[in-house]
Design a protein around this motif. Structure first.
Motif, PDB file in Angstrom:
ATOM      1  N   ALA A  20     -48.684   1.304  17.564  1.00 28.15           N
ATOM      2  CA  ALA A  20     -47.620   2.161  18.095  1.00 28.15           C
ATOM      3  C   ALA A  20     -47.636   2.066  19.611  1.00 28.15           C
ATOM      4  CB  ALA A  20     -47.826   3.610  17.655  1.00 28.15           C
ATOM      5  N   ALA A  21     -46.543   2.479  20.219  1.00 31.07           N
ATOM      6  CA  ALA A  21     -46.447   2.472  21.683  1.00 31.07           C
ATOM      7  C   ALA A  21     -45.438   3.527  22.104  1.00 31.07           C
ATOM      8  CB  ALA A  21     -46.022   1.094  22.186  1.00 31.07           C
ATOM      9  N   TYR A  22     -45.515   3.924  23.357  1.00 30.86           N
ATOM     10  CA  TYR A  22     -44.529   4.865  23.868  1.00 30.86           C
ATOM     11  C   TYR A  22     -44.138   4.502  25.286  1.00 30.86           C
ATOM     12  CZ  TYR A  22     -48.336   7.135  26.465  1.00 30.86           C
ATOM     13  OH  TYR A  22     -49.380   7.387  27.310  1.00 30.86           O
ATOM     14  N   VAL A  23     -42.967   4.965  25.653  1.00 25.36           N
ATOM     15  CA  VAL A  23     -42.442   4.786  27.009  1.00 25.36           C
ATOM     16  C   VAL A  23     -41.863   6.122  27.437  1.00 25.36           C
ATOM     17  CG1 VAL A  23     -40.697   3.631  28.427  1.00 25.36           C
ATOM     18  CG2 VAL A  23     -41.922   2.340  26.671  1.00 25.36           C
ATOM     19  N   TRP A  24     -42.108   6.512  28.677  1.00 23.75           N
ATOM     20  CA  TRP A  24     -41.486   7.716  29.199  1.00 23.75           C
ATOM     21  C   TRP A  24     -40.029   7.409  29.531  1.00 23.75           C
ATOM     22  CZ3 TRP A  24     -43.280  12.544  29.158  1.00 23.75           C
ATOM     23  CH2 TRP A  24     -44.661  12.745  28.972  1.00 23.75           C
ATOM     24  N   VAL A  25     -39.109   8.182  28.949  1.00 22.85           N
ATOM     25  CA  VAL A  25     -37.682   7.940  29.156  1.00 22.85           C
ATOM     26  C   VAL A  25     -37.009   9.236  29.602  1.00 22.85           C
ATOM     27  CG1 VAL A  25     -37.629   6.144  27.384  1.00 22.85           C
ATOM     28  CG2 VAL A  25     -37.045   8.498  26.770  1.00 22.85           C
ATOM     29  N   THR A  26     -35.819   9.088  30.161  1.00 27.11           N
ATOM     30  CA  THR A  26     -34.985  10.244  30.490  1.00 27.11           C
ATOM     31  C   THR A  26     -33.977  10.425  29.368  1.00 27.11           C
ATOM     32  OG1 THR A  26     -35.206   9.823  32.867  1.00 27.11           O
ATOM     33  CG2 THR A  26     -33.389  11.245  32.157  1.00 27.11           C
ATOM     34  N   THR A  27     -33.957  11.594  28.759  1.00 26.87           N
ATOM     35  CA  THR A  27     -33.061  11.855  27.635  1.00 26.87           C
ATOM     36  C   THR A  27     -31.658  12.175  28.143  1.00 26.87           C
ATOM     37  OG1 THR A  27     -33.598  14.210  27.606  1.00 26.87           O
ATOM     38  CG2 THR A  27     -34.991  12.741  26.282  1.00 26.87           C
ATOM     39  N   PRO A  28     -30.657  12.148  27.264  1.00 27.60           N
ATOM     40  CA  PRO A  28     -29.278  12.463  27.684  1.00 27.60           C
ATOM     41  C   PRO A  28     -29.125  13.834  28.326  1.00 27.60           C
ATOM     42  CG  PRO A  28     -29.252  11.386  25.554  1.00 27.60           C
ATOM     43  CD  PRO A  28     -30.694  11.638  25.875  1.00 27.60           C
ATOM     44  N   ASP A  29     -30.040  14.790  28.007  1.00 28.11           N
ATOM     45  CA  ASP A  29     -29.944  16.118  28.631  1.00 28.11           C
ATOM     46  C   ASP A  29     -30.748  16.235  29.921  1.00 28.11           C
ATOM     47  OD1 ASP A  29     -32.480  16.059  27.599  1.00 28.11           O
ATOM     48  OD2 ASP A  29     -32.175  17.683  26.159  1.00 28.11           O
ATOM     49  N   VAL A  45     -44.929  -4.677  18.233  1.00 27.57           N
ATOM     50  CA  VAL A  45     -44.811  -3.463  19.032  1.00 27.57           C
ATOM     51  C   VAL A  45     -44.601  -3.790  20.504  1.00 27.57           C
ATOM     52  CG1 VAL A  45     -46.036  -1.384  19.801  1.00 27.57           C
ATOM     53  CG2 VAL A  45     -46.123  -2.072  17.397  1.00 27.57           C
ATOM     54  N   HIS A  46     -45.274  -4.842  20.979  1.00 29.24           N
ATOM     55  CA  HIS A  46     -45.120  -5.221  22.395  1.00 29.24           C
ATOM     56  C   HIS A  46     -43.674  -5.607  22.708  1.00 29.24           C
ATOM     57  CE1 HIS A  46     -45.650  -8.052  25.911  1.00 29.24           C
ATOM     58  NE2 HIS A  46     -46.151  -6.907  26.356  1.00 29.24           N
ATOM     59  N   GLU A  47     -43.037  -6.335  21.779  1.00 28.57           N
ATOM     60  CA  GLU A  47     -41.638  -6.722  21.978  1.00 28.57           C
ATOM     61  C   GLU A  47     -40.725  -5.494  22.001  1.00 28.57           C
ATOM     62  OE1 GLU A  47     -40.845  -9.465  18.857  1.00 28.57           O
ATOM     63  OE2 GLU A  47     -41.942 -11.132  19.791  1.00 28.57           O
ATOM     64  N   LYS A  48     -40.975  -4.554  21.063  1.00 31.58           N
ATOM     65  CA  LYS A  48     -40.177  -3.327  21.044  1.00 31.58           C
ATOM     66  C   LYS A  48     -40.437  -2.494  22.297  1.00 31.58           C
ATOM     67  CE  LYS A  48     -40.130  -2.928  15.979  1.00 31.58           C
ATOM     68  NZ  LYS A  48     -40.542  -2.092  14.823  1.00 31.58           N
ATOM     69  N   TRP A  49     -41.687  -2.501  22.748  1.00 26.97           N
ATOM     70  CA  TRP A  49     -42.095  -1.742  23.935  1.00 26.97           C
ATOM     71  C   TRP A  49     -41.375  -2.248  25.182  1.00 26.97           C
ATOM     72  CZ3 TRP A  49     -45.693  -3.046  28.036  1.00 26.97           C
ATOM     73  CH2 TRP A  49     -46.205  -1.948  28.726  1.00 26.97           C
ATOM     74  N   LEU A  50     -41.328  -3.586  25.321  1.00 31.01           N
ATOM     75  CA  LEU A  50     -40.629  -4.175  26.467  1.00 31.01           C
ATOM     76  C   LEU A  50     -39.137  -3.870  26.420  1.00 31.01           C
ATOM     77  CD1 LEU A  50     -42.355  -7.700  26.663  1.00 31.01           C
ATOM     78  CD2 LEU A  50     -42.669  -5.759  28.222  1.00 31.01           C
ATOM     79  N   LYS A  51     -38.571  -3.968  25.221  1.00 32.24           N
ATOM     80  CA  LYS A  51     -37.146  -3.691  25.062  1.00 32.24           C
ATOM     81  C   LYS A  51     -36.840  -2.236  25.416  1.00 32.24           C
ATOM     82  CE  LYS A  51     -33.396  -4.191  21.716  1.00 32.24           C
ATOM     83  NZ  LYS A  51     -33.032  -4.618  20.344  1.00 32.24           N
ATOM     84  N   LEU A  52     -37.726  -1.332  25.004  1.00 30.81           N
ATOM     85  CA  LEU A  52     -37.541   0.080  25.305  1.00 30.81           C
ATOM     86  C   LEU A  52     -37.654   0.346  26.803  1.00 30.81           C
ATOM     87  CD1 LEU A  52     -37.043   2.885  24.201  1.00 30.81           C
ATOM     88  CD2 LEU A  52     -39.496   3.100  23.728  1.00 30.81           C
ATOM     89  N   HIS A  53     -38.577  -0.361  27.456  1.00 26.17           N
ATOM     90  CA  HIS A  53     -38.695  -0.251  28.915  1.00 26.17           C
ATOM     91  C   HIS A  53     -37.373  -0.629  29.590  1.00 26.17           C
ATOM     92  CE1 HIS A  53     -42.529   0.948  30.543  1.00 26.17           C
ATOM     93  NE2 HIS A  53     -43.183   0.269  29.615  1.00 26.17           N
ATOM     94  N   ASN A  54     -36.763  -1.721  29.123  1.00 23.39           N
ATOM     95  CA  ASN A  54     -35.499  -2.174  29.720  1.00 23.39           C
ATOM     96  C   ASN A  54     -34.390  -1.146  29.490  1.00 23.39           C
ATOM     97  OD1 ASN A  54     -36.595  -4.593  30.664  1.00 23.39           O
ATOM     98  ND2 ASN A  54     -36.164  -5.662  28.734  1.00 23.39           N
ATOM     99  N   GLU A  55     -34.350  -0.565  28.278  1.00 27.39           N
ATOM    100  CA  GLU A  55     -33.336   0.450  27.995  1.00 27.39           C
ATOM    101  C   GLU A  55     -33.522   1.670  28.890  1.00 27.39           C
ATOM    102  OE1 GLU A  55     -33.504   1.433  23.880  1.00 27.39           O
ATOM    103  OE2 GLU A  55     -32.911  -0.555  23.195  1.00 27.39           O
ATOM    104  N   ALA A  56     -34.791   2.049  29.113  1.00 31.17           N
ATOM    105  CA  ALA A  56     -35.079   3.219  29.935  1.00 31.17           C
ATOM    106  C   ALA A  56     -34.656   3.014  31.384  1.00 31.17           C
ATOM    107  CB  ALA A  56     -36.566   3.553  29.857  1.00 31.17           C
ATOM    108  N   LYS A  57     -34.708   1.753  31.849  1.00 29.70           N
ATOM    109  CA  LYS A  57     -34.301   1.450  33.221  1.00 29.70           C
ATOM    110  C   LYS A  57     -32.783   1.532  33.393  1.00 29.70           C
ATOM    111  CE  LYS A  57     -38.220  -1.621  34.199  1.00 29.70           C
ATOM    112  NZ  LYS A  57     -38.635  -3.022  34.466  1.00 29.70           N
ATOM    113  N   LYS A  58     -32.058   1.255  32.290  1.00 33.43           N
ATOM    114  CA  LYS A  58     -30.600   1.219  32.376  1.00 33.43           C
ATOM    115  C   LYS A  58     -29.962   2.606  32.351  1.00 33.43           C
ATOM    116  CE  LYS A  58     -30.277  -3.293  30.067  1.00 33.43           C
ATOM    117  NZ  LYS A  58     -29.796  -3.998  28.857  1.00 33.43           N
TER     118      LYS A  58
END
Length: 243
Positions: A20-29, A45-58
């Motif tokens: 499992a992995a987690y990324v700190w993200v900003t939610t819509p609220d 998981v590493h691939e999903k983790w990197l993808k999630l990092h990119n989404e969090a940056k956008k």
């Protein structure tokens, strides 16, 4: 593979039978929360983790998975209504409201299983729609004749209607896959029997007249529409388009 964390992978860790992995993200609220991803191997998981990092940056990222009912409400509003004809959209909405949400709505979108689909289809085929929708309850007391009086009329759906409900749900789950909310379409994995087409059995003139007489006696507000359908042969869409 070793459970040791790689360089820069501090949030990837062994979890149950995988990782499992987690990324700190900003939610819509506007809040800061952890968003988790899971997989059978560290590579997945590493691939999903990197993808999630990119989404969090956008931009903002949702951290919760909706129930099927909530997702279907979004799908109808944002996908179906803008892209399909009004009558088709109305048919989808009716199918969702009457046949899908009552039995599957509370389930989480990403936790639907093939077993859930089979159970839903079986119950849908066996359930009296007059009872479950309270059709007889809504009639004036003097016109109640079955379910409201404890005499179930067994008004079950045809095989074609059950298949149509599955088709609508399959379409919604396909859209959820495109949006990467789920990894598989469980509605597509369930095989159903194809409904046989029945040859039309048109009414005789006497039967049509009897139907209209009864509709007029009960002051059915669609009486004028029935007349137009029987006399002019109008289709449902054509009648509904009249003012």
């Amino acid at each position: 593979m070793s459970g040791k964390r790689g360089n820069g992978e501090g949030s990837i860790y062994p979890y149950r039978n995988g990782f499992a992995a987690y990324v700190w993200v900003t939610t819509p609220d506007g809040n800061r929360k952890r968003k988790y991803v899971y997989g059978p191997t560290r590579k997945d998981v590493h691939e999903k983790w990197l993808k999630l990092h990119n989404e969090a940056k956008k931009g903002p990222v949702a951290t919760n998975t909706p129930t099927l009912a909530n997702y279907l409400a979004y799908w109808l509003k944002e996908v179906v209504d803008p892209n399909l004809r009004p009558l088709t959209a109305a048919t989808y909405e009716t199918t969702v409201r009457l046949y899908i949400v009552p039995l599957l709505g509370p389930k989480r979108l990403d936790r639907l299983t093939v077993q859930d689909m089979r159970s839903w289809l079986n119950r849908l085929a066996e359930t009296c729609q007059c009872c479950v929708q309270g059709k007889d309850d809504r009639r004036p007391e003097e016109r109640q004749r079955c379910c409201a009086k404890g005499e179930c009329c067994r008004q079950t759906l045809s095989k074609r209607s059950v298949n149509d409900a599955r088709t609508v749900l399959r379409s919604a789950l396909t859209n959820a896959m495109v949006e990467e909310r789920i990894s598989k379409n469980v509605a597509q994995l369930v095989k159903v029997q194809r409904a046989r087409r029945k040859r039309p059995d048109p009414w005789s003139v006497e039967e049509a007249c009897s139907f209209l007489e009864n509709a007029q006696t009960w002051r059915d507000y669609l009486y004028a529409a029935y007349v137009l359908i029987l006399v002019l042969g109008l289709r449902k869409g054509e009648v509904l388009g009249l003012t």
